[in-house]
Each structure stands twice: as C-alpha cells, then as structure tokens.
Design a protein around this motif. Structure first.
Motif, PDB file in Angstrom:
ATOM      1  N   SER A  61      -1.092   2.723  -2.114  1.00 45.34           N
ATOM      2  CA  SER A  61      -1.536   3.531  -0.908  1.00 45.34           C
ATOM      3  C   SER A  61      -2.691   3.160  -0.307  1.00 45.34           C
ATOM      4  N   ASP A  62      -3.990   2.787  -1.296  1.00 45.56           N
ATOM      5  CA  ASP A  62      -5.313   2.562  -1.213  1.00 45.56           C
ATOM      6  C   ASP A  62      -4.973   1.197  -0.372  1.00 45.56           C
ATOM      7  N   GLN A  73       3.649  -0.968   0.715  1.00 46.50           N
ATOM      8  CA  GLN A  73       4.681   0.147   0.718  1.00 46.50           C
ATOM      9  C   GLN A  73       5.349   0.152  -0.731  1.00 46.50           C
ATOM     10  N   LEU A  74       5.046   1.355  -1.132  1.00 47.65           N
ATOM     11  CA  LEU A  74       6.121   1.330  -2.536  1.00 47.65           C
ATOM     12  C   LEU A  74       7.403   1.748  -2.176  1.00 47.65           C
ATOM     13  N   VAL A  75       8.449   0.825  -2.559  1.00 49.13           N
ATOM     14  CA  VAL A  75       9.689   0.826  -2.007  1.00 49.13           C
ATOM     15  C   VAL A  75      10.662   2.034  -2.551  1.00 49.13           C
ATOM     16  N   GLU A  76      10.507   1.759  -4.050  1.00 52.22           N
ATOM     17  CA  GLU A  76      11.205   2.216  -4.968  1.00 52.22           C
ATOM     18  C   GLU A  76      10.569   2.287  -6.643  1.00 52.22           C
ATOM     19  N   THR A  77      10.666   3.436  -7.146  1.00 55.69           N
ATOM     20  CA  THR A  77      10.193   3.284  -8.585  1.00 55.69           C
ATOM     21  C   THR A  77      11.417   3.907  -9.527  1.00 55.69           C
ATOM     22  N   ALA A  78      11.519   3.100 -10.672  1.00 56.32           N
ATOM     23  CA  ALA A  78      12.641   3.291 -11.521  1.00 56.32           C
ATOM     24  C   ALA A  78      12.094   3.442 -13.009  1.00 56.32           C
ATOM     25  N   ALA A  79      12.420   4.561 -13.613  1.00 58.82           N
ATOM     26  CA  ALA A  79      12.200   4.449 -15.161  1.00 58.82           C
ATOM     27  C   ALA A  79      13.073   3.659 -15.790  1.00 58.82           C
ATOM     28  N   VAL A  80      12.605   2.872 -16.679  1.00 55.83           N
ATOM     29  CA  VAL A  80      13.441   1.983 -17.446  1.00 55.83           C
ATOM     30  C   VAL A  80      13.183   2.021 -19.006  1.00 55.83           C
ATOM     31  N   VAL A 131       7.637  -3.200  -4.764  1.00 61.88           N
ATOM     32  CA  VAL A 131       6.512  -3.058  -3.623  1.00 61.88           C
ATOM     33  C   VAL A 131       6.625  -4.054  -2.734  1.00 61.88           C
ATOM     34  N   GLU A 132       6.411  -3.660  -1.565  1.00 66.18           N
ATOM     35  CA  GLU A 132       6.264  -4.552  -0.290  1.00 66.18           C
ATOM     36  C   GLU A 132       4.887  -4.622   0.173  1.00 66.18           C
ATOM     37  N   ARG A 133       4.642  -6.281   0.278  1.00 63.55           N
ATOM     38  CA  ARG A 133       3.100  -6.557   0.451  1.00 63.55           C
ATOM     39  C   ARG A 133       2.720  -5.990   1.890  1.00 63.55           C
ATOM     40  N   GLY A 134       1.738  -5.301   2.152  1.00 60.67           N
ATOM     41  CA  GLY A 134       1.275  -4.790   3.507  1.00 60.67           C
ATOM     42  C   GLY A 134       0.432  -5.821   4.165  1.00 60.67           C
TER      43      GLY A 134
END
Length: 83
Positions: free
Chosen positions: A58-59, A63-70, A78-81
C-alpha cells in the motif's frame, strides 16, 4: 492440450526463515529491480508478514493481488506498481 505459459508465471521469492523487517526490505529491493506490472510471489514464515507485506504494498504503490496461507507461513502475489 493447453499452451504452456511458463514465461507468464510469476517468479517465486523465498523469504522463509527471515523475520521482520527482512522480508519487506528484501521484497522492496527485488521489486525495485522489476518492471512495472510484473508479478512475484513472496513466500514467508514470519507471522508479522500478514501485516507488513500488505502495508508495504500500500505504501509503495504495489498491488497485492492474492494472499494465501500455506503450511508454516503465507504467500503473497504482488504486482509491481509504477512508483
């Protein structure tokens, strides 16, 4: 048969075993070397990463596209801005 999309697959950056603030610092450096729009998976075991990685994205304008617990941690796509 499906076409291979190997070249389109996001890189995986193994940050497992590192504790705050190292996952964010290393992710920041790696993302800085990437082209805007590029995708990368960040793999972490640091429990604070679930707070730190989204806040960093965010800072920094990523772009945080997806988060997954593994098992043993988390993965963040993450997509580079443009920043």
């Amino acid at each position: 048969m499906h076409e291979k999309t190997e070249s389109r697959r996001p890189a995986v950056y193994d940050l497992k075993g590192l504790n705050c603030p190292l996952p964010v610092l290393k992710a920041k450096k790696r993302l800085a070397a990437m082209r805007p729009g590029s995708l990368i998976w960040l793999e972490t075991t640091d429990p604070l990463a679930v707070i730190d990685i989204p806040a960093f994205c965010s800072d920094a304008g990523h772009q945080l596209v997806e988060t997954a617990a593994v098992s043993g941690g988390h993965r963040f796509l993450v997509e580079r801005g443009d920043a």
